[in-house]
Design a protein around this motif. Structure first.
Motif, PDB file in Angstrom:
ATOM      1  N   ASN A   1       0.819  -1.200   0.000  1.00  0.00           N
ATOM      2  CA  ASN A   1       0.000   0.000   0.000  1.00  0.00           C
ATOM      3  C   ASN A   1       0.863   1.265   0.000  1.00  0.00           C
ATOM      4  OD1 ASN A   1      -2.384  -1.494   0.014  1.00  0.00           O
ATOM      5  ND2 ASN A   1      -2.444  -1.571   2.251  1.00  0.00           N
ATOM      6  N   VAL A   2       0.280   2.353  -0.456  1.00  0.00           N
ATOM      7  CA  VAL A   2       1.009   3.619  -0.600  1.00  0.00           C
ATOM      8  C   VAL A   2       1.635   4.066   0.716  1.00  0.00           C
ATOM      9  CG1 VAL A   2       0.762   6.072  -1.149  1.00  0.00           C
ATOM     10  CG2 VAL A   2      -0.401   4.365  -2.546  1.00  0.00           C
ATOM     11  N   SER A   3       0.947   3.832   1.829  1.00  0.00           N
ATOM     12  CA  SER A   3       1.449   4.276   3.137  1.00  0.00           C
ATOM     13  C   SER A   3       2.838   3.712   3.436  1.00  0.00           C
ATOM     14  CB  SER A   3       0.473   3.870   4.238  1.00  0.00           C
ATOM     15  OG  SER A   3       0.279   2.460   4.257  1.00  0.00           O
ATOM     16  N   TYR A   4       3.125   2.517   2.953  1.00  0.00           N
ATOM     17  CA  TYR A   4       4.429   1.886   3.173  1.00  0.00           C
ATOM     18  C   TYR A   4       5.548   2.768   2.604  1.00  0.00           C
ATOM     19  CZ  TYR A   4       8.046  -1.790   3.112  1.00  0.00           C
ATOM     20  OH  TYR A   4       9.196  -2.522   3.299  1.00  0.00           O
ATOM     21  N   PHE A   5       5.307   3.329   1.430  1.00  0.00           N
ATOM     22  CA  PHE A   5       6.325   4.137   0.757  1.00  0.00           C
ATOM     23  C   PHE A   5       6.413   5.540   1.360  1.00  0.00           C
ATOM     24  CE2 PHE A   5       4.731   0.886  -2.084  1.00  0.00           C
ATOM     25  CZ  PHE A   5       5.897   0.237  -2.431  1.00  0.00           C
ATOM     26  N   VAL A   6       5.276   6.090   1.719  1.00  0.00           N
ATOM     27  CA  VAL A   6       5.270   7.410   2.333  1.00  0.00           C
ATOM     28  C   VAL A   6       6.093   7.399   3.622  1.00  0.00           C
ATOM     29  CG1 VAL A   6       3.830   9.173   3.429  1.00  0.00           C
ATOM     30  CG2 VAL A   6       3.062   8.060   1.311  1.00  0.00           C
ATOM     31  N   GLU A   7       5.940   6.338   4.403  1.00  0.00           N
ATOM     32  CA  GLU A   7       6.696   6.213   5.648  1.00  0.00           C
ATOM     33  C   GLU A   7       8.195   6.169   5.404  1.00  0.00           C
ATOM     34  OE1 GLU A   7       5.169   2.666   7.399  1.00  0.00           O
ATOM     35  OE2 GLU A   7       3.233   3.557   7.943  1.00  0.00           O
ATOM     36  N   ARG A   8       8.599   5.776   4.209  1.00  0.00           N
ATOM     37  CA  ARG A   8      10.022   5.657   3.875  1.00  0.00           C
ATOM     38  C   ARG A   8      10.503   6.787   2.971  1.00  0.00           C
ATOM     39  NH1 ARG A   8       7.660   1.346   5.312  1.00  0.00           N
ATOM     40  NH2 ARG A   8       8.734  -0.381   6.364  1.00  0.00           N
ATOM     41  N   GLY A   9       9.673   7.812   2.847  1.00  0.00           N
ATOM     42  CA  GLY A   9      10.068   8.975   2.067  1.00  0.00           C
ATOM     43  C   GLY A   9      10.053   8.765   0.573  1.00  0.00           C
ATOM     44  N   ILE A  10       9.327   7.764   0.117  1.00  0.00           N
ATOM     45  CA  ILE A  10       9.213   7.494  -1.321  1.00  0.00           C
ATOM     46  C   ILE A  10       7.864   8.046  -1.774  1.00  0.00           C
ATOM     47  CG2 ILE A  10       9.205   5.736  -3.116  1.00  0.00           C
ATOM     48  CD1 ILE A  10      10.723   3.918  -1.109  1.00  0.00           C
ATOM     49  N   LEU A  11       7.908   9.154  -2.502  1.00  0.00           N
ATOM     50  CA  LEU A  11       6.687   9.852  -2.884  1.00  0.00           C
ATOM     51  C   LEU A  11       6.493   9.815  -4.399  1.00  0.00           C
ATOM     52  CD1 LEU A  11       7.225  12.973  -0.585  1.00  0.00           C
ATOM     53  CD2 LEU A  11       6.032  10.825  -0.024  1.00  0.00           C
ATOM     54  N   GLY A  12       5.350  10.305  -4.840  1.00  0.00           N
ATOM     55  CA  GLY A  12       5.109  10.418  -6.278  1.00  0.00           C
ATOM     56  C   GLY A  12       4.657   9.145  -6.949  1.00  0.00           C
ATOM     57  N   LEU A  13       4.060   8.213  -6.199  1.00  0.00           N
ATOM     58  CA  LEU A  13       3.532   7.011  -6.823  1.00  0.00           C
ATOM     59  C   LEU A  13       2.410   7.380  -7.788  1.00  0.00           C
ATOM     60  CD1 LEU A  13       5.107   5.797  -4.390  1.00  0.00           C
ATOM     61  CD2 LEU A  13       3.360   4.018  -4.292  1.00  0.00           C
ATOM     62  N   TRP A  14       2.277   6.616  -8.859  1.00  0.00           N
ATOM     63  CA  TRP A  14       1.307   6.938  -9.901  1.00  0.00           C
ATOM     64  C   TRP A  14      -0.133   6.707  -9.459  1.00  0.00           C
ATOM     65  CZ3 TRP A  14       2.897   5.205 -15.499  1.00  0.00           C
ATOM     66  CH2 TRP A  14       4.083   5.857 -15.863  1.00  0.00           C
ATOM     67  N   THR A  15      -0.348   5.734  -8.600  1.00  0.00           N
ATOM     68  CA  THR A  15      -1.710   5.348  -8.249  1.00  0.00           C
ATOM     69  C   THR A  15      -1.744   4.787  -6.837  1.00  0.00           C
ATOM     70  OG1 THR A  15      -3.593   3.929  -8.856  1.00  0.00           O
ATOM     71  CG2 THR A  15      -1.404   3.046  -9.246  1.00  0.00           C
ATOM     72  N   ALA A  16      -2.899   4.882  -6.213  1.00  0.00           N
ATOM     73  CA  ALA A  16      -3.106   4.254  -4.902  1.00  0.00           C
ATOM     74  C   ALA A  16      -3.796   2.907  -5.048  1.00  0.00           C
ATOM     75  CB  ALA A  16      -3.954   5.169  -4.018  1.00  0.00           C
ATOM     76  N   ASP A  17      -4.034   2.480  -6.296  1.00  0.00           N
ATOM     77  CA  ASP A  17      -4.737   1.216  -6.548  1.00  0.00           C
ATOM     78  C   ASP A  17      -3.780   0.035  -6.479  1.00  0.00           C
ATOM     79  OD1 ASP A  17      -7.154   2.571  -6.900  1.00  0.00           O
ATOM     80  OD2 ASP A  17      -6.743   2.922  -9.029  1.00  0.00           O
ATOM     81  N   SER A  18      -3.318  -0.222  -5.269  1.00  0.00           N
ATOM     82  CA  SER A  18      -2.359  -1.294  -5.013  1.00  0.00           C
ATOM     83  C   SER A  18      -3.032  -2.661  -5.126  1.00  0.00           C
ATOM     84  CB  SER A  18      -1.761  -1.130  -3.617  1.00  0.00           C
ATOM     85  OG  SER A  18      -2.790  -1.250  -2.645  1.00  0.00           O
TER      86      SER A  18
END
Length: 375
Positions: free
Chosen positions: A123-140
């Protein structure tokens, strides 16, 4: 927006199974339904229908130019692996889930595609917590599973078990973007990306397990491509040190080694799941070695180039991350002579070769059921 509905992506194009010259099994060898999950390697239009905000170029030609002559939301000049697989089993091309809303279930009873370009296993939250931003979609992947459950309610009720045991589930490719975003946008090291592998694989295996518990019996789980051969990686991580490159292929060694590690970890996890779910047939699709043939010997597959993108601009790989494939960039005259389409995704011809190997059992372990002759 160039396309406002999924009608352009729902194209019935049945390929006679006998072309593949496979034997007929005594049992019914064609799947009655196909469900697909994943990212841009499998997306037949969901990203387009959701707005395509991060990559609007997919709404215009040259995307889709070869087989459809218009953009369909596929990140390719034509068909994808899942399209060729559907054709081989006598199915219409799978409609994207977002195009099935409000339509009668008879319109998509042969299968639905839940894949979304840019989707991640986590899920997107996993990447946000690690400072990885700019994902194309939240439809994991978990979102796509929710879509599947909603779809299933309209396709079957008390008879879901019998319905699902005759279906083929293609879970991926998914997980590649979890690392693409980490490497490209998060600028994470390989050591840090390695620490994500158990979580990514865990999310994929859990999704497969959920599907099995819901009644799935036959599932295909692809591994990752040789990302060290990706035009994107070759451009972003270009090195002046010749020892960083495989002399046989010109690919970046360390990123291919990472892909091999990830694929090995995934296969071990799938083997453990097979023991826990012995009634299910869990098939590993070897994307790595299937595609590696192009890079080791491109001419064998009719390719003039495997590393250089057909559509794009810039040297030496015809790729520029700031000016990627679009109506404004150049396109090669014959995409069938290229393995790489836009620097990130492969061409229709490359996907056709890969799909042929999967359906024929060359790169699926254990093998898929062969298509029956004379659908």
């Amino acid at each position: 927006m160039a396309l406002s509905s999924g009608s352009s992506a729902i194209i019935v194009c049945v390929l006679t199974c006998s072309i593949l010259l496979l034997p007929v099994m005594s049992e019914s060898s064609c799947y009655t339904t196909i469900f697909s999950f994943g990212d841009s390697l499998a997306d037949t239009g969901n990203y387009l229908l959701s707005g395509a905000a991060s990559f609007p170029a997919v709404t215009f030609l040259p995307y889709g130019e070869t087989s459809f002559h218009h953009p369909t939301g596929r990140f390719c000049n034509g068909r994808l692996i899942i399209d060729f697989m559907a054709e081989a089993y006598g199915h219409p091309l799978l409609p994207p889930y977002l195009a099935t809303q409000g339509r009668g279930s008879e319109r998509y009873a042969k299968g639905v595609n839940f894949a979304v370009a840019g989707a991640t296993a986590l899920n997107v939250s996993y990447f946000v917590e690690r400072g990885i931003l700019g994902l194309w979609t939240a439809d994991s992947l978990s979102v796509q599973l929710g879509w599947f459950r909603k779809t299933l309610q309209s396709l079957c009720s008390e008879s879901c078990h019998d319905y699902l045991k005759r279906a083929l589930f293609v879970v991926g490719e998914i997980g590649g973007n979890d690392f693409n975003f980490a490497f490209i946008q998060g600028r994470k090291s390989i050591d840090e990306a390695v620490s994500y592998v158990p979580d990514v694989v865990g999310a994929i295996v859990e999704a497969v397990n959920v599907l099995i518990k819901q009644g799935a019996v036959e599932l295909v789980v692809p591994g990752n491509l040789p990302i060290g051969c990706s035009t994107l990686y070759l451009t972003v991580f270009r090195s002046a040190n010749t020892s960083d490159y495989d002399p046989q292929t010109g690919c970046l060694i360390k990123f291919n080694e990472f892909a091999v590690y990830y694929n090995s970890y995934l296969q071990d996890a799938l083997q453990k799941l097979r023991k826990q779910q012995p009634h299910a047939k869990i098939i590993y699709a070897d994307y790595y070695n299937s595609a590696m043939g192009f890079f080791k010997n491109p001419s064998k597959f009719g390719f003039e180039s495997a590393l250089k993108a057909c559509c794009g601009e810039g040297e030496p790989y015809n790729f520029n991350l700031a000016h990627m494939c679009s109506a404004a960039t150049s396109v090669c005259k014959d995409p069938s002579k290229y393995a790489n389409w836009d620097g990130i995704h492969l061409t229709e011809k490359a996907y056709e070769w890969m799909a042929h190997g999967f359906v024929n059992g060359l790169f699926t372990h254990p093998s898929l059921k062969p298509p029956a002759l004379g659908h």
